[in-house]
Scaffold this motif. Structure first.
Motif, short mmCIF file in Angstrom:
data_model
loop_
_atom_site.label_atom_id
_atom_site.label_comp_id
_atom_site.label_asym_id
_atom_site.label_seq_id
_atom_site.Cartn_x
_atom_site.Cartn_y
_atom_site.Cartn_z
N GLU A 767 0.85 -1.19 0.00
CA GLU A 767 0.00 0.00 0.00
C GLU A 767 0.88 1.23 0.00
O GLU A 767 1.89 1.30 0.71
N THR A 768 0.51 2.19 -0.84
CA THR A 768 1.29 3.41 -0.96
C THR A 768 0.38 4.55 -1.39
O THR A 768 -0.60 4.33 -2.12
N PRO A 769 0.63 5.77 -0.94
CA PRO A 769 -0.19 6.91 -1.37
C PRO A 769 0.26 7.41 -2.74
O PRO A 769 1.46 7.50 -3.02
N VAL A 770 -0.69 7.75 -3.58
CA VAL A 770 -0.40 8.28 -4.92
C VAL A 770 -1.39 9.41 -5.22
O VAL A 770 -2.38 9.59 -4.51
N ASN A 771 -1.09 10.17 -6.28
CA ASN A 771 -1.96 11.27 -6.70
C ASN A 771 -2.79 10.87 -7.91
O ASN A 771 -2.30 10.18 -8.81
N ALA A 772 -4.02 11.30 -7.91
CA ALA A 772 -4.87 11.22 -9.10
C ALA A 772 -4.88 12.60 -9.75
O ALA A 772 -5.16 13.60 -9.07
N PRO A 773 -4.57 12.70 -11.04
CA PRO A 773 -4.42 14.03 -11.66
C PRO A 773 -5.66 14.90 -11.56
O PRO A 773 -5.57 16.10 -11.31
N THR A 813 -7.58 8.53 -12.35
CA THR A 813 -6.18 8.18 -12.13
C THR A 813 -5.40 8.24 -13.44
O THR A 813 -5.97 8.28 -14.53
N ASP A 814 -4.06 8.22 -13.31
CA ASP A 814 -3.22 8.33 -14.50
C ASP A 814 -2.90 6.97 -15.11
O ASP A 814 -2.12 6.89 -16.07
N ARG A 815 -3.46 5.89 -14.57
CA ARG A 815 -3.28 4.56 -15.14
C ARG A 815 -4.49 3.71 -14.80
O ARG A 815 -5.31 4.08 -13.96
N LEU A 816 -4.62 2.58 -15.49
CA LEU A 816 -5.73 1.69 -15.26
C LEU A 816 -5.45 0.76 -14.09
O LEU A 816 -4.34 0.24 -13.96
N TYR A 817 -6.44 0.57 -13.24
CA TYR A 817 -6.38 -0.41 -12.16
C TYR A 817 -7.55 -1.37 -12.34
O TYR A 817 -8.70 -0.96 -12.23
#
Length: 931
Positions: A767-773, A813-817
């Motif tokens: 688990e890690t925090p990331v930004n959604a543009p 988000t900047d990529r597909l999950y």
């Protein structure tokens, strides 16, 4: 680009407003630079017939339309030319008043009393009840505020069975709460995550106690300490920008609220349906001395709650069966709690007002929340066994599974302390200068986090979750009583954890306000600066021992003769708490080896914020316009440690960021009763401290390995906001309003959970925090409050509160999950509403209140949308009643959670219940007194 568009919109809107002004406002002689207003300061105070201050009263100079609004002590200042002036005073819930004032050189002091005579018409209704008095105070402050503000007064808070500030705020339109064991802890304002709302006490911003979020645990703060709570849903340049959803300011009491010897308090006790009791008491004393130039106040509060909620958790995974994927359980945990929660708080104030134009103060508050919890857990660990053929989405059988018995003793302490010293000086030209120095500290500690675990030999386990709230489990119908036989269990491990996280914040701020005139209109200029420095220290110790020498003996030797039950499930006998504590003390004294991952959990950080702002408030008759900009520079330094092959090495991160926050706020009075509002603002939410320090924490539980990874590149979330609303205030004490909002989010941050291959042929959870543009949050708030004073006789005592909030939000988000790049906003419910019916007449009052929020996303699973974690919507029905004998004594009663509503979380669909927890109803009775 978004910032420039917003700034341009602000200037364009201001130009449109000024273009609509009468032409005579732009005569050439009036286009000179602004000049200070000539005149003398009139200092006034507005009270009711009993001498109580009336906050939010509107004072208007009849000849010029000049306007002032009273503060929480009912005070106001006007700058008027010498001579005679006529002041009109308006206050919803009191007859309007007119007073002629002789303005003389050196300043003038005036007292205005409302409601001294009888009301002549419905529009002159005089507020007499406690409920209606609280409503009147809130409505007047909301009506006359520059921005969109909701206010809860102490009287209004006291009419609900709400022991802490979080639960009080759930009654406000647009606010929902997140609960822990049935009690409110965090707030979600307008569907936004809890970290999007800053909390302050007496203007001192409160650091969070939980190291994993910037959101403040509002269950730490008892509602008893509150004079009023102000929720600013649109910010002004003079307010800190770190509140995308809104800013909450909790104001404690002042000795100048009453300006006499005043003593009040209450005490009572309760019964809880699920066992335990609740005891609460509070008292406040204040007085003014030396010809009302010095005041002192002391307030204390204490509560103790004993609860035994029932809790079952089922963890779901996907498994392949006959070429198709099905949902199966990997474990079921039955948790039997015995919890004692205590809250205690002290607030104090010293204030010095030697003259009308100068005041100094020292205010402090301390609040402590302690949760002392014993938890007996029966665990069905299906994942230790083998799934048998024939499993479905609701039924499965495992061979070789295991059962665990565990006792945990956990003590959690939260402390919040604030201290602020400051002063305010009013000059002869009406200018006001103020400054304050504050210190705040929050600390969360776990002195006890001790666990003792036994595990059974292999066995066969089955379940059926067709009733997803109350599944059936084969273990409880096993005629051999396998799980009740202590000889089937052996010592597995002990674990000890203790940690302390503290945040200490020192701040200095100053503001200067200067009234002037520009183009024949009143303009108030305001400038200010603030510097605050916050230091964060997190220290954690983790120990684990699985050696047979660490065992306290057989399972039977540490069990009591008390039965453990959870709903209708018989869990066997509880652990003996005294024996367990004695074992924990002995085992910890043996000094087990500290786990390396606890070293990587430690970190230190420092955040310095330097801010400045400038704003101008244009009084354009029926329209008030505030335009300005705020600038904030943030410097952050963080240090952590990493462990590689047993060697510890330091890591660090440094960041420096500057953001601009333009602002346009418009308030227009279409009539005395109809108010329109519009605002263009910009705001920020900075990352949590533990998310941006370069940490990599490993946790191992058997064969399961998980990592929590920091992200030093995590960006703050920025939001460009549009707000618009209409409010119509009834003379008979009520309001109907509609407020719409839209927030354009950039770099929304969220915690991503995913699974990846790890090691030779295994895998690990990350688990890690990331930004959604990109993202947005939009919604509509509808509110109705009405006292039915216009009805005849006894019916005039009825009234109603109702509010509804609809929100729509998503992040991209900047990529597909798992094939997705668009998600709901975590913490956002599509709908949230409150309704209350109250009655007040001749000393008797009663209120039946209902609140409900919809489902919301809690955690995003990157690998599978079916395993996203949701919180199920929850409703609650409460009832309060009281009778005031008229001699300062009042009896009251409260009934909370009459619907016995559960707290539920689920994976993807409600049929896959993760947690089902019930708390029962609570009946509380007590007595209030006031001298």
């Amino acid at each position: 680009m978004k910032f420039h568009l917003l700034a341009g919109a602000s200037l364009a809107s201001l130009a449109a407003v000024t273009a609509a002004l009468p032409a005579h406002a732009y005569e050439a002689s009036a286009l000179a630079a602004s000049v200070a207003v000539a005149g003398e300061v009139v200092h006034g105070r507005v009270t009711n017939a009993a001498g109580d201050a009336l906050p939010g009263a509107e004072v208007i100079v009849r000849a010029t339309g000049q306007r002032a609004v009273t503060n929480t002590q009912g005070e106001f200042d006007l700058v008027l030319p010498t001579g005679t002036a006529v002041l009109d005073v308006r206050y919803i819930g009191q007859p309007s008043a007119t007073q002629t004032v002789s303005v003389v050189q050196g300043g003038t002091e005036v007292s205005i009393m409302l409601g001294a005579g009888e009301a002549a018409t419905v529009s002159d209704v005089i507020v007499t009840g406690v409920i209606t008095d609280g409503v009147a105070r809130s409505l007047n402050q909301q009506k006359n505020a520059d921005g969109t503000v909701n206010v809860l007064s102490a009287d209004a808070i006291g009419r609900y069975p709400d022991p802490n500030v979080a639960e009080s705020l759930q009654r406000v339109q647009g606010i929902a709460i997140q609960r822990d064991q049935g009690e409110g802890r965090y707030i979600n304002v307008r569907g936004a995550p809890s970290a999007f709302t800053a909390v302050s006490v007496d203007g001192v911003q409160v650091p969070a106690v939980d190291p994993g979020t910037r959101a403040v645990d509002l269950d730490t703060l008892p509602s008893d300490i509150v004079a009023n709570v102000e929720v600013s849903k649109t910010l002004l340049p003079s307010q800190e920008a770190d509140s995308i959803a809104g800013a909450v300011n909790i104001k404690t009491r002042s000795p100048f609220d009453k300006r006499r010897l005043a003593v009040s308090g209450y005490a009572g006790g309760s019964y809880n349906d699920y066992g335990g009791s609740d005891t609460r008491a509070a008292a406040t004393a204040s007085n003014v001395f030396a010809n009302e130039t010095f005041g002192a106040l002391l307030s204390v509060s204490y509560s103790e709650t004993n609860r035994r909620p029932d809790n079952v958790e089922n963890a779901w995974v996907k498994e392949e069966q006959n070429g198709a994927e099905i949902f199966v359980l990997e474990e079921s945990l039955f948790k039997d709690y015995e919890t004692k929660r205590t809250r205690q708080a002290v607030t104090g104030a010293l204030e010095w007002r030697p003259t009308d134009d100068f005041r100094a103060y020292l205010r402090g508050s301390f609040a402590q929340f302690e949760d002392d919890e014993y938890r007996n857990t029966l665990g069905l660990i299906y994942s230790d066994g083998k799934l048998q053929p024939g499993a479905t989405d609701t039924t499965a059988t495992y061979t070789g599974a295991r059962i665990t018995r565990q006792i945990r003793h956990r003590t959690q302490k939260n402390d919040i302390t604030t201290l602020v010293a400051g002063g305010e000086k009013t000059f002869g030209n009406g200018g006001v200068w103020d400054a304050s120095l504050s210190w705040a500290k929050s600390e969360q500690s776990y002195p006890n986090r001790n666990e003792l675990l036994y595990r059974s030999s292999a066995t066969t386990l089955s379940y059926n979750t067709a009733d997803h709230y109350m599944p059936s489990y084969s273990v409880f119908s096993d005629p051999t009583g396998f799980y009740r036989d202590p000889t089937k269990f052996t010592f597995r491990e002990n674990t000890f954890r203790e940690n302390t996280t503290s945040q200490e914040d020192v701040a200095f701020k100053t503001n200067f306000e200067l009234p002037s005139q520009f183009a024949g209109r009143d303009v108030t200029w305001k400038f200010g600066a603030k510097f605050n420095s916050r230091e964060i220290n997190a220290d954690e110790q983790r120990y684990r021992n699985r050696a047979s020498s660490a065992s306290p003996g057989t399972l039977a030797s540490v069990l009591s003769d008390r039965e453990s039950r959870n709903y209708d499930y018989d869990l066997g006998f509880k652990f003996d708490a005294d024996l367990a504590d004695a074992y924990f003390a002995s085992a910890r004294a043996a000094s087990p080896i500290r786990e390396p991952d606890s070293i990587t959990a430690d970190y230190t950080a420092r955040e310095d914020i330097l801010a400045g702002y400038a704003q101008a408030r244009f009084d354009l008759g029926a329209t008030n316009v505030i335009v300005g900009v705020r600038v904030e520079n943030t410097k952050f330094d963080g240090d952590a440690a990493k462990v590689v092959d047993g060697a510890v090495s330091p890591t660090s991160v440094s960041r420096d960021d500057t953001e601009f926050f333009p602002n346009l706020t418009v308030r227009h009075s279409f009539s005395d009763n109809l108010i329109g509002r519009f605002a263009l603002t910009r705001s920020i939410s900075r990352p949590e401290f533990d998310q941006i320090v370069p940490r990599r924490i490993e946790e191992t539980d058997g064969s399961n390995i998980s990592y929590e990874i920091g992200n030093p590149d995590l960006q703050p979330t920025l939001s460009n906001n549009i707000d618009a609303g209409l409010e119509y205030y009834f003379n008979s004490l009520g309001v109907v309003s509609a407020n719409a909002f839209y927030k354009d989010l950039t770099d929304y941050r969220y915690v991503l959970k995913y699974t990846e291959p790890f090691g030779a042929d295994g895998e690990a959870d990350f688990e890690t925090p990331v930004n959604a543009p990109d993202g947005h949050l939009a919604g509509l708030e509808l509110n109705l409050q009405q006292k039915f004073d216009f009805l005849p006789g006894l019916l005039s005592g009825f009234g109603v509160f109702a509010n509804y909030t609809w929100t729509d939000a998503e992040i991209k988000t900047d990529r597909l999950y798992a094939g997705r790049d668009t998600f709901s906003l975590p913490g956002q419910s599509d709908s949230n509403y409150n309704a209350a019916l109250f009655y007040e007449m001749a000393g008797f009052s009663a209120r039946l209140s209902y609140t409900k929020r919809g489902d919301y996303l809690d955690e995003i699973n990157a690998d599978d949308a079916d395993l996203d974690l949701y919180v199920e919507g929850r409703e609650q029905l409460d009832f309060t009643t009281s009778y005031d004998f008229g001699n300062g004594v009042e009896l009251f009663g409260e009934a909370k959670n009459l619907t016995d509503s559960a707290g539920v979380r689920y994976y993807g669909s409600r049929e896959r219940t993760y947690e089902y927890e019930k708390f029962g109803y609570n009946i509380f009775v007590g007595v209030r007194f006031k001298l």
